[in-house]
Design a protein around this motif. Structure first.
Motif, mmCIF file in Angstrom:
data_model
loop_
_atom_site.group_PDB
_atom_site.id
_atom_site.type_symbol
_atom_site.label_atom_id
_atom_site.label_comp_id
_atom_site.label_asym_id
_atom_site.label_seq_id
_atom_site.Cartn_x
_atom_site.Cartn_y
_atom_site.Cartn_z
ATOM 1 N N MET B 94 -0.799 21.066 27.305
ATOM 2 C CA MET B 94 -2.269 21.087 27.436
ATOM 3 C C MET B 94 -2.685 20.469 28.771
ATOM 4 O O MET B 94 -3.507 21.018 29.513
ATOM 5 C CB MET B 94 -2.919 20.306 26.285
ATOM 6 C CG MET B 94 -2.822 20.992 24.945
ATOM 7 S SD MET B 94 -3.363 19.928 23.593
ATOM 8 C CE MET B 94 -5.130 20.047 23.757
ATOM 9 N N TRP B 97 -1.850 22.692 31.685
ATOM 10 C CA TRP B 97 -2.763 23.837 31.793
ATOM 11 C C TRP B 97 -4.084 23.408 32.431
ATOM 12 O O TRP B 97 -4.577 24.035 33.355
ATOM 13 C CB TRP B 97 -3.022 24.448 30.404
ATOM 14 C CG TRP B 97 -3.797 25.724 30.455
ATOM 15 C CD1 TRP B 97 -3.456 26.857 31.145
ATOM 16 C CD2 TRP B 97 -5.027 26.015 29.797
ATOM 17 N NE1 TRP B 97 -4.399 27.832 30.939
ATOM 18 C CE2 TRP B 97 -5.381 27.346 30.114
ATOM 19 C CE3 TRP B 97 -5.872 25.284 28.947
ATOM 20 C CZ2 TRP B 97 -6.534 27.964 29.626
ATOM 21 C CZ3 TRP B 97 -7.023 25.898 28.452
ATOM 22 C CH2 TRP B 97 -7.345 27.220 28.802
ATOM 23 N N TYR B 186 -6.691 28.179 24.245
ATOM 24 C CA TYR B 186 -5.401 27.583 24.570
ATOM 25 C C TYR B 186 -4.364 27.872 23.486
ATOM 26 O O TYR B 186 -3.273 28.352 23.773
ATOM 27 C CB TYR B 186 -5.530 26.073 24.801
ATOM 28 C CG TYR B 186 -4.192 25.485 25.151
ATOM 29 C CD1 TYR B 186 -3.661 25.676 26.418
ATOM 30 C CD2 TYR B 186 -3.429 24.832 24.197
ATOM 31 C CE1 TYR B 186 -2.408 25.230 26.730
ATOM 32 C CE2 TYR B 186 -2.172 24.378 24.504
ATOM 33 C CZ TYR B 186 -1.658 24.570 25.767
ATOM 34 O OH TYR B 186 -0.412 24.142 26.069
#
Lengths: 282, 280
Positions: B94, B97, B186
């Motif tokens: 996460m 990203w 996501y």
């Protein structure tokens, strides 16, 4: 497009960042500061300039410089043995022999076993072998040195072999075919085709062996624990013992840790330079 | 790369390989064999084959397991390895990203901070991390998860970022236009695409955490122990002196779980290592 995402910083970044700050960032800067301080509990630190560094380098009982020498010699020997061994194995396993994958799996297996367990496995075996000559691993520092080289090579050759195999397999088939048509023999092919093509793998493996050998701790602790008389003590073990086995040496321990970090960091910078310059020249 | 290898060359290659397999397996087989021998026979001759006289069945194992509290150490090691790796894969991907997609000065500083931590040897922060961990009472398996995520973040964020840069942004944009929130986008679009690199990151972290000796040693409260710590302790006379038979049995038992995992997932493990090395 990503405007909405921007507001999600606390969700996406904060968990990792908090753990990173607690485990690494704060300890790192605290460690830098403490290397210039006199302390026993951290909270009682008082600035004392470069006294810790002086103590680390020049106190006769520090053993930091001898440990550095031992570590450097060990690292050089490992780089040569591990890379030559791993490359030879990789060549043998990319000939298209049946069962190559099974052999590959066996040679890689020692990497899954941790340094502590491996160290004690070899400690048992080597001491039993030396028993025949009425000696032990701690009989002479040379025994510990070569014992460590044996254990680490046994472990790392399989790892580097994997990297060399993928390097060799990435050599374009048409180069080899063209060479075969031109009647290139095995030795010419090795020197003029294989070795130049796997240069990136050689760089990676050399530096992986370099940093792993230089930072070795577990195997050192389990195999010789630095003996006899600290003669086989490597840098990481020396730093650990300076912190936890000696009174009044916490500051010197932290100073050694900073020097250790600078050495490892310098190695990493050289590696970055080398890989960058190669990428540019291609 | 179809090459013809002549028959004599083949035979020589196989002989060399067979000899090497013997060399590689020898130490582990010796330990396994001796774990079934009585202590006197082990110290008398480690290399003698086990026979009717020296065989003691699983006696070494039962004594060793009780004395070392093997299953407690195994439980802690499994918990730390599995849970830390799981958390690292989710939160670090996460973070990677976010840092890759949102360009800002702060984000690039954070990215380089993570990358920087990869080259810092553990000894540099060993003393101060144990101090901080003590202050924050992180000396339990749960607390140690925080430290593992913190130390795993460098390599993991770096590797995920490398992979994210190579995936086409159009897939995500399509999802955005469909009006899905960043979190849904996501987990439904990006995370599944990242799967090959998640496997690589997971394997590299598992291999490291399972075998890690030093971090738990200096941070865990003494009532908890991991396998490497327990093995080190029995060999240096912690838990009272253990005889050679018990030591051999405990070495064998601590190797078996990881070899079992290896047999099941060797393809992924070897590919993961190869992929990880190219990036690292």
């Amino acid at each position: 497009m990503y405007k909405q995402l921007k507001r999600y910083f606390p969700v996406f970044v904060l968990p990792t960042l908090i753990a990173f700050i607690i485990a690494f960032a704060v300890p790192f800067f605290l460690g830098l500061g403490l290397s210039f301080s006199k302390f026993t509990l951290v909270t009682d630190a008082v600035f004392n300039g470069i006294d810790n560094y002086k103590q680390a380098f020049s106190d006769p009982s520090s053993n930091f410089v001898p440990a550095l020498g031992f570590t450097a010699a060990f690292t050089v020997v490992c780089i040569i043995i591990v890379n030559v061994g791993a490359f030879a194995l990789a060549m043998l396993l990319t000939k298209g022999l049946k069962g190559s994958n099974a052999f590959r799996s066996v040679f890689f297996a020692p990497n899954l076993i941790g340094g502590i367990v491996l160290g004690y496995v070899w400690n048992t075996i080597l001491n039993a072998l030396l028993l025949g000559a009425n000696k032990t691993l701690l009989f002479k520092p040379e025994y510990g040195f070569w014992g460590l080289v044996l254990v680490v090579s046994w472990q790392m050759i399989g790892y580097m072999m994997i990297i060399y195999i993928s390097g060799i397999n990435n050599i374009p088939g048409d180069i080899r075919e063209a060479a075969a048509i031109d009647g290139v023999n095995a030795r010419q092919s090795l020197w003029h085709i294989v070795l130049p093509s796997v240069m990136p793998s050689i760089t990676i493996c050399t530096f992986l062996t370099l940093t792993n050998s230089f930072k070795l701790f577990d195997q050192n602790l389990a195999l010789t624990n630095g003996g006899p008389a600290n003669k086989t003590e490597m840098l990481a073990l020396n730093i650990y013992r300076t912190f936890y086995n000696r009174n009044g040496w916490s500051g010197a321990g932290q100073a050694k840790a900073v020097v250790f970090f600078l050495l490892v960091g310098a190695i990493a910078l050289v590696q970055l330079r080398l890989t960058r310059s190669k990428e540019n020249s291609n | 790369m179809q090459k013809r290898v002549s028959t004599p060359a083949k035979i020589v290659s196989y002989l060399i390989l067979a000899a090497l397999v013997a060399v590689f397996a020898f130490p582990l087989l010796i330990i396994l064999m001796n774990s079934f021998k009585g202590k006197l026979y082990i110290s008398d001759n480690l290399f003698a084959f086990v026979n009717n006289i020296s065989f003691v069945g699983i006696n070494n194992y039962s004594v060793g397991i009780t004395r070392m509290n093997f299953f407690s150490a195994l439980g802690t090691s499994v918990f730390l390895t599995v849970v830390s790796t799981g958390i690292i894969c989710v939160v670090c991907s996460m973070t990677a990203w976010y840092l890759t997609r949102i360009k800002s000065r702060l984000n690039s500083i954070l990215y380089y901070a993570f990358v920087f931590s990869m080259i810092v040897p553990f000894q540099m922060v060993m003393f101060t991390t144990s101090f901080i961990s003590n202050k924050l009472s992180l000396g339990t398996p749960w607390g140690l998860l925080v430290l593992y995520v913190g130390f795993g973040a460098g390599l993991s964020v770096f590797m995920f970022s490398g992979f994210i840069k190579s995936i086409p942004i159009q897939i995500e944009e399509a999802a955005y236009i469909d009006g899905c929130s960043p979190l849904r986008c996501y987990f439904q679009v990006v995370f599944p695409v990242l799967r090959p690199s998640t496997v690589t990151v997971a394997i590299l972290n598992m291999m490291w955490i399972w075998n890690d000796y030093l971090l738990p040693l200096i941070t865990l409260d003494s009532k908890y122990t991991t396998l490497p710590i327990a093995i080190q302790k029995i060999f240096t006379g912690g838990y009272g002196a253990m005889d050679m038979g018990g030591l051999m049995a405990m070495l064998t038992l601590s190797i078996i779980p990881i070899i079992a995992v290896y047999i099941l997932g060797q393809k992924y493990i070897i590919e993961g290592v190869a992929a990880g090395a190219v990036k690292g």
